[in-house]
Design an enzyme around this catalytic site. Structure first.
Site, PDB file in Angstrom:
ATOM      1  N   ARG A 142      94.908  88.189 -22.824  1.00  0.00           N
ATOM      2  CA  ARG A 142      93.750  87.232 -23.590  1.00  0.00           C
ATOM      3  C   ARG A 142      93.332  87.565 -24.961  1.00  0.00           C
ATOM      4  NH1 ARG A 142      92.793  88.257 -18.441  1.00  0.00           N
ATOM      5  NH2 ARG A 142      92.848  86.542 -17.015  1.00  0.00           N
ATOM      6  N   LYS A 164      94.614  81.208 -37.983  1.00  0.00           N
ATOM      7  CA  LYS A 164      95.399  80.105 -37.189  1.00  0.00           C
ATOM      8  C   LYS A 164      96.843  80.377 -36.660  1.00  0.00           C
ATOM      9  CE  LYS A 164      94.677  75.828 -39.693  1.00  0.00           C
ATOM     10  NZ  LYS A 164      95.048  74.581 -39.690  1.00  0.00           N
ATOM     11  N   GLU A 206     101.278  76.358 -53.275  1.00  0.00           N
ATOM     12  CA  GLU A 206      99.892  76.648 -52.623  1.00  0.00           C
ATOM     13  C   GLU A 206      99.033  77.108 -53.673  1.00  0.00           C
ATOM     14  OE1 GLU A 206      99.670  75.176 -49.807  1.00  0.00           O
ATOM     15  OE2 GLU A 206     101.586  74.971 -48.839  1.00  0.00           O
ATOM     16  N   LYS A 248      90.626  81.083 -50.042  1.00  0.00           N
ATOM     17  CA  LYS A 248      90.714  80.707 -48.601  1.00  0.00           C
ATOM     18  C   LYS A 248      89.759  81.202 -47.753  1.00  0.00           C
ATOM     19  CE  LYS A 248      93.646  79.383 -44.735  1.00  0.00           C
ATOM     20  NZ  LYS A 248      95.051  79.187 -44.509  1.00  0.00           N
ATOM     21  N   GLU A 258      87.806  74.758 -37.608  1.00  0.00           N
ATOM     22  CA  GLU A 258      88.136  73.526 -38.492  1.00  0.00           C
ATOM     23  C   GLU A 258      87.271  72.575 -37.745  1.00  0.00           C
ATOM     24  OE1 GLU A 258      92.326  72.678 -37.748  1.00  0.00           O
ATOM     25  OE2 GLU A 258      92.494  72.772 -40.053  1.00  0.00           O
ATOM     26  N   ARG A 263      87.551  72.729 -44.040  1.00  0.00           N
ATOM     27  CA  ARG A 263      88.836  73.320 -44.214  1.00  0.00           C
ATOM     28  C   ARG A 263      89.794  72.236 -44.640  1.00  0.00           C
ATOM     29  NH1 ARG A 263      90.422  78.160 -40.192  1.00  0.00           N
ATOM     30  NH2 ARG A 263      92.578  78.448 -41.031  1.00  0.00           N
ATOM     31  N   ASN A 267      93.970  70.519 -47.607  1.00  0.00           N
ATOM     32  CA  ASN A 267      94.893  69.761 -47.523  1.00  0.00           C
ATOM     33  C   ASN A 267      95.312  68.765 -48.659  1.00  0.00           C
ATOM     34  OD1 ASN A 267      96.108  69.782 -44.674  1.00  0.00           O
ATOM     35  ND2 ASN A 267      93.889  69.145 -44.181  1.00  0.00           N
ATOM     36  N   HIS A 270      98.816  67.616 -49.396  1.00  0.00           N
ATOM     37  CA  HIS A 270      99.523  67.632 -47.872  1.00  0.00           C
ATOM     38  C   HIS A 270      99.704  66.258 -47.369  1.00  0.00           C
ATOM     39  CE1 HIS A 270      99.108  71.930 -48.638  1.00  0.00           C
ATOM     40  NE2 HIS A 270      99.721  72.268 -47.234  1.00  0.00           N
ATOM     41  N   HIS A 274     103.413  65.994 -46.442  1.00  0.00           N
ATOM     42  CA  HIS A 274     103.828  65.973 -45.023  1.00  0.00           C
ATOM     43  C   HIS A 274     104.789  64.811 -44.946  1.00  0.00           C
ATOM     44  CE1 HIS A 274     100.536  68.957 -43.456  1.00  0.00           C
ATOM     45  NE2 HIS A 274     101.479  69.599 -43.696  1.00  0.00           N
ATOM     46  N   HIS A 288     108.585  72.955 -47.652  1.00  0.00           N
ATOM     47  CA  HIS A 288     107.183  72.303 -47.643  1.00  0.00           C
ATOM     48  C   HIS A 288     106.490  72.621 -48.872  1.00  0.00           C
ATOM     49  CE1 HIS A 288     103.145  72.136 -45.876  1.00  0.00           C
ATOM     50  NE2 HIS A 288     102.705  73.244 -46.616  1.00  0.00           N
TER      51      HIS A 288
HETATM   52  P1  NAD Z   1     109.356  81.813 -43.271  1.00  0.00           P
HETATM   53  O1  NAD Z   1     108.626  82.701 -42.422  1.00  0.00           O
HETATM   54  O2  NAD Z   1     110.377  81.173 -42.574  1.00  0.00           O
HETATM   55  O3  NAD Z   1     109.893  82.555 -44.484  1.00  0.00           O
HETATM   56  C1  NAD Z   1     110.969  82.232 -45.368  1.00  0.00           C
HETATM   57  C2  NAD Z   1     112.143  82.792 -45.353  1.00  0.00           C
HETATM   58  O4  NAD Z   1     112.225  83.957 -46.128  1.00  0.00           O
HETATM   59  C3  NAD Z   1     112.831  83.246 -43.949  1.00  0.00           C
HETATM   60  O5  NAD Z   1     114.133  83.101 -44.075  1.00  0.00           O
HETATM   61  C4  NAD Z   1     112.352  84.850 -44.036  1.00  0.00           C
HETATM   62  O6  NAD Z   1     113.365  85.457 -43.209  1.00  0.00           O
HETATM   63  C5  NAD Z   1     112.566  84.938 -45.533  1.00  0.00           C
HETATM   64  N1  NAD Z   1     111.689  86.292 -45.570  1.00  0.00           N
HETATM   65  C6  NAD Z   1     110.509  86.479 -45.629  1.00  0.00           C
HETATM   66  N2  NAD Z   1     110.104  87.413 -46.341  1.00  0.00           N
HETATM   67  C7  NAD Z   1     111.165  87.893 -46.989  1.00  0.00           C
HETATM   68  C8  NAD Z   1     111.452  88.997 -48.042  1.00  0.00           C
HETATM   69  N3  NAD Z   1     110.245  89.683 -48.524  1.00  0.00           N
HETATM   70  N4  NAD Z   1     112.457  89.205 -48.399  1.00  0.00           N
HETATM   71  C9  NAD Z   1     113.569  88.457 -48.108  1.00  0.00           C
HETATM   72  N5  NAD Z   1     113.292  87.402 -47.329  1.00  0.00           N
HETATM   73  C10 NAD Z   1     112.161  87.056 -46.737  1.00  0.00           C
HETATM   74  O7  NAD Z   1     108.507  80.694 -43.912  1.00  0.00           O
HETATM   75  P2  NAD Z   1     107.088  80.868 -45.081  1.00  0.00           P
HETATM   76  O8  NAD Z   1     106.940  79.806 -45.735  1.00  0.00           O
HETATM   77  O9  NAD Z   1     106.649  82.201 -45.005  1.00  0.00           O
HETATM   78  O10 NAD Z   1     106.028  80.108 -43.697  1.00  0.00           O
HETATM   79  C11 NAD Z   1     106.139  78.864 -42.940  1.00  0.00           C
HETATM   80  C12 NAD Z   1     105.511  79.068 -41.638  1.00  0.00           C
HETATM   81  O11 NAD Z   1     104.130  79.346 -41.988  1.00  0.00           O
HETATM   82  C13 NAD Z   1     105.615  77.557 -41.065  1.00  0.00           C
HETATM   83  O12 NAD Z   1     106.070  77.698 -39.927  1.00  0.00           O
HETATM   84  C14 NAD Z   1     104.318  77.101 -41.230  1.00  0.00           C
HETATM   85  O13 NAD Z   1     103.893  76.105 -40.183  1.00  0.00           O
HETATM   86  C15 NAD Z   1     103.311  78.282 -41.154  1.00  0.00           C
HETATM   87  N6  NAD Z   1     102.047  78.391 -41.819  1.00  0.00           N
HETATM   88  C16 NAD Z   1     101.039  78.652 -41.188  1.00  0.00           C
HETATM   89  C17 NAD Z   1      99.730  78.538 -41.814  1.00  0.00           C
HETATM   90  C18 NAD Z   1      98.603  79.187 -41.043  1.00  0.00           C
HETATM   91  O14 NAD Z   1      97.235  78.827 -41.437  1.00  0.00           O
HETATM   92  N7  NAD Z   1      98.860  79.732 -39.867  1.00  0.00           N
HETATM   93  C19 NAD Z   1      99.606  78.023 -42.796  1.00  0.00           C
HETATM   94  C20 NAD Z   1     100.737  77.785 -43.557  1.00  0.00           C
HETATM   95  C21 NAD Z   1     101.941  77.790 -43.190  1.00  0.00           C
HETATM   96 ZN    ZN Z   2     100.903  74.223 -47.393  1.00  0.00          ZN
END
Ligand code: NAD
Ligand code: ZN
Length: 387
Positions: A142, A164, A206, A248, A258, A263, A267, A270, A274, A288
């Protein structure tokens, strides 16, 4: 709605530092540094000691992915130096790892470790690792303490702030999730050195978004420092990452779950972004951040059509995104497919598409004012090849 909250003004002498995320008993600190990963140990220990569950933490599951594993080791070692025994789980890189199967395997690792509620989860990686590890930390027993070391620009300025956490199902992204705030976030801008340039540019989309929605002086600063950001000049990156986290954190602290609609300002870009991702096919033509970049320009054009802004602002935004190596159009995509995709947006009410559009630089508003004709014109422009 719902104007965006007025953030504290940008301090011109703004030094890299700690950003405090004020969420009552779930408050936490984000520390922004460049290098010296050994500092993560004491930071983690003091964040753990500040929470009931983390006090006396002796064991942690470090979750990373195969691309990040080589740079994760010094952070894990820093925890060992604090007397925290480490087990490391390395997941395959990529969005497919944000799955219930992967979460189940990690939960089993915690069970095998005989982790009690005082064990911690440490996410070292991008948003995929953060969302998945966060989901595991939220659900094991939990909820157990979560520490994050985000290693993509997107994770540093966006996904590691706000609590999130989620995994995907095949038919829906982020559909199984929760809110689970980390107890501390350690951002080391040097981790970005190994990040593929395209991923870095995606995070920049972003960054630019924060300037448009909340902070005109910050937008000026991104324009000024664009080259320094792309070459990862440490001070420039720390300043920008810290400011994004502050902005943020400000939004999140006023709308943690949210519920108030505040929040939604996050967007901007987006709604159309999206749709671009969905129509191009996830992970196909547009990442993205690239889809958000083109989406921000298209949504700024919508605001122009409402008479909210003039074209100079859109032109400025377009120039900055170009400078940062981001696309500002989506040539060749089918405008009617984009429109159809937009009708699924979760911000929509009573069948009307709702957008977050700029009123001026640094100020946005949630609105359903654009007409069908406005949207069609903007989508036609967006999908026309560069002239
Ligand atoms: P990711 O985690 O897939 O990383 C992108 C790529 O970079 C991957 O191949 C990873 O292995 C590589 N990588 C990461 N750090 C590295 C480094 N320092 N050196 C070399 N390679 C590296 O993608 P992302 O863009 O970081 O995150 C996308 C995800 O985040 C999505 O699933 C999205 O839904 C989520 N997200 C969540 C929130 C939230 O509020 N929780 C907000 C925005 C996005
Ligand atoms: Zn985004």
């Amino acid at each position: 709605m719902t104007d965006a909250p007025a953030p504290a003004p940008l301090d011109p002498d703004f030094k890299p530092r700690t950003v405090h995320v004020p969420l009552g008993e779930r408050s936490y600190d984000i520390r922004i540094v460049s290098g010296a990963p050994e500092g993560f140990g004491p930071f983690a220990r003091s964040a753990l000691e500040a929470t009931r569950a983390g006090r006396g933490c002796r064991v942690a599951l470090v979750i990373t992915d195969a691309n990040v594993e080589p740079i994760a080791e010094p952070f894990a070692r820093a925890l060992t130096s604090e007397g925290i025994a480490i087990e490391t789980a390395v997941i395959p890189p990529g969005e497919a790892s944000k799955s219930l199967d992967q979460a189940a395997a990690l939960l089993d690792r915690l069970i095998a470790l005989r982790a009690d509620r005082h064990a911690a989860v440490v996410a070292i990686g991008g948003g995929v690792v953060g969302d998945l590890a966060g989901f595991v930390a939220a659900t094991y027993a939990r909820g157990i303490p979560l520490l994050m070391v985000p290693t993509t620009l997107l994770a540093q300025v966006d996904s590691s702030v706000g609590g999130k956490v989620a995994v995907n199902r095949p038919a829906a992204k982020n559909i199984v999730g929760s809110f689970h705030q980390p107890i501390g976030v350690w951002i080391d801008t040097e981790t970005l050195i190994s990040l593929p340039p395209r991923e870095l540019r995606c995070g920049m989309a972003e960054v630019v978004k924060y300037g448009v929605i909340l902070d005109a002086p910050f937008f000026d600063l991104i324009e000024r420092d664009a080259t320094a950001l792309l070459t990862l000049e440490p001070e420039a990156v720390r300043r920008v990452v810290a400011r994004c986290c502050e902005l943020k954190a400000e939004v999140v602290s006023q709308d943690e779950r949210e519920e108030t609609g505040l929040r939604a300002v996050l967007n901007f870009g987006h709604t159309i972004g999206h749709a671009i991702e969905a129509v191009a096919g996830y992970g196909q033509g547009f990442q993205h951040g690239e889809a958000v970049a083109a989406g921000m320009v298209a949504e700024a054009r919508l605001a122009e059509r409402l008479g909210w802004i003039d074209h100079h602002l859109t032109d400025r935004l377009t120039r900055l995104l170009h400078h940062l190596g981001l696309p500002t159009r989506a040539p060749g995509l089918d405008p009617s497919a984009l429109r159809d995709a937009m009708t699924l947006d979760k911000k929509n009410r009573a069948g009307r598409i709702r957008y977050v559009l700029p009123r001026s630089l640094g100020q946005v508003e949630l609105t359903d004012a654009p007409t069908e004709a406005d949207l069609i014109a903007v989508l036609a422009d967006l999908t026309t090849p560069d002239r």
